[in-house]
Design a protein around this motif. Sequence first.
Motif, PDB file in Angstrom:
ATOM      1  N   THR A 122       5.976  -2.130   6.647  1.00 28.83           N
ATOM      2  CA  THR A 122       6.095  -3.314   5.789  1.00 28.83           C
ATOM      3  C   THR A 122       6.646  -2.919   4.416  1.00 28.83           C
ATOM      4  O   THR A 122       7.529  -3.596   3.872  1.00 28.83           O
ATOM      5  CB  THR A 122       4.722  -3.996   5.635  1.00 28.83           C
ATOM      6  OG1 THR A 122       4.310  -4.480   6.919  1.00 28.83           O
ATOM      7  CG2 THR A 122       4.774  -5.169   4.657  1.00 28.83           C
ATOM      8  N   GLU A 127       5.376 -11.151   7.471  1.00 28.75           N
ATOM      9  CA  GLU A 127       4.320 -11.236   8.481  1.00 28.75           C
ATOM     10  C   GLU A 127       3.579 -12.579   8.416  1.00 28.75           C
ATOM     11  O   GLU A 127       3.204 -13.134   9.443  1.00 28.75           O
ATOM     12  CB  GLU A 127       3.352 -10.088   8.212  1.00 28.75           C
ATOM     13  CG  GLU A 127       2.708  -9.540   9.438  1.00 28.75           C
ATOM     14  CD  GLU A 127       1.912  -8.289   9.100  1.00 28.75           C
ATOM     15  OE1 GLU A 127       2.117  -7.686   8.032  1.00 28.75           O
ATOM     16  OE2 GLU A 127       1.059  -7.949   9.933  1.00 28.75           O
ATOM     17  N   ASP A 129       9.009  -8.793  10.324  1.00 35.07           N
ATOM     18  CA  ASP A 129       7.769  -8.015  10.221  1.00 35.07           C
ATOM     19  C   ASP A 129       6.730  -8.558  11.198  1.00 35.07           C
ATOM     20  O   ASP A 129       6.140  -9.616  10.964  1.00 35.07           O
ATOM     21  CB  ASP A 129       7.233  -8.050   8.786  1.00 35.07           C
ATOM     22  CG  ASP A 129       6.250  -6.909   8.522  1.00 35.07           C
ATOM     23  OD1 ASP A 129       5.898  -6.188   9.479  1.00 35.07           O
ATOM     24  OD2 ASP A 129       5.843  -6.747   7.352  1.00 35.07           O
ATOM     25  N   GLU A 130       6.554  -7.861  12.286  1.00 29.49           N
ATOM     26  CA  GLU A 130       5.574  -8.189  13.326  1.00 29.49           C
ATOM     27  C   GLU A 130       5.643  -9.650  13.791  1.00 29.49           C
ATOM     28  O   GLU A 130       4.665 -10.396  13.728  1.00 29.49           O
ATOM     29  CB  GLU A 130       4.154  -7.841  12.854  1.00 29.49           C
ATOM     30  CG  GLU A 130       4.061  -6.368  12.451  1.00 29.49           C
ATOM     31  CD  GLU A 130       2.680  -5.768  12.636  1.00 29.49           C
ATOM     32  OE1 GLU A 130       1.874  -6.333  13.384  1.00 29.49           O
ATOM     33  OE2 GLU A 130       2.439  -4.723  12.022  1.00 29.49           O
TER      34      GLU A 130
END
Length: 254
Positions: free
Chosen positions: A63, A107, A179-180
Amino acid sequence: MAEKVLDIPKNINANHAETAPAYFSVWDLHAYYGESYIVQGISFNIHEGEILALLGRNGAGKTSTLRAIARLDDPMVTRGEIWLDHQHLHTMKSHEAAIAGLGLVPEDRRIIPGLTVEENLQLAQIVEPVGWSLDRIYELFPRLKERRKQEGVTLSGGEQQMLSIARALARDIKVLLLDEPYEGLAPVIVDEIEKTLRIIKAQGITTILVEQNAVRALNLADRAVILDTGTVVYDGSAKEVLENETLRAEYLAI
Ligand SMILES: Nc1ncnc2c1ncn2[C@@H]1O[C@H](COP(=O)(O)OP(=O)(O)O)[C@@H](O)[C@H]1O
Ligand SMILES: [Mg+2]
């Protein structure tokens, strides 16, 4: 802690521009949260239209690396270069990097409360009106079209993820930073998002995919970079990581 490097001056190492081999390039990137030295000299290249899986255990610095690339204030980049299609992003502010073609999907997805799905998309287009049309976005995300009048924050997790990706595409991005994106989503929804990412790739957009679900990410990606304590410990083909048990066990716990 390693010695802190001073703020980079503008035009640092202008020579690198002439030698930069790739479409997108991160070169010797260092970044800090306050005194904490987190991104410790990361370098990698991506060719246009590739999907790069950026992997590593929890806390490895994935991240932080995406945030540093997107030029957010935290972590603070003290040294390094980021190149996108011969533009040097490392001297830009985050909004300038966004205009240069970076789209970060964080995220937590950041859907704007009080706005419908369509208004969330239109807001992105006000900021930068040269991106994808609503029709083109709805073709890729039929679920968003069905729910276009619904308030964005009332969507399911998977639909919010789609909206967050769609909002990046509503601007004229060249590189998508995810991000994820699969976090907390059912496998059938992950399938749907994966299918969408393949179409986005086919449109020539370059993607950096950070994902805890490493097997999924590796099956989708062309290449993989694995981080450990803020440094690159592997840079190569995604297929090779899938086939290398030692690598998977040591850095990915799979
Ligand atoms: N805002 C912050 N302030 C201080 N340290 C942070 C902050 N965010 C993350 N860290 C630390 O930086 C390291 C890398 O975190 P992160 O980039 O979030 O890892 P990953 O995304 O790979 O799980 C971790 O040790 C984490 O505790
Ligand atoms: Mg993370």
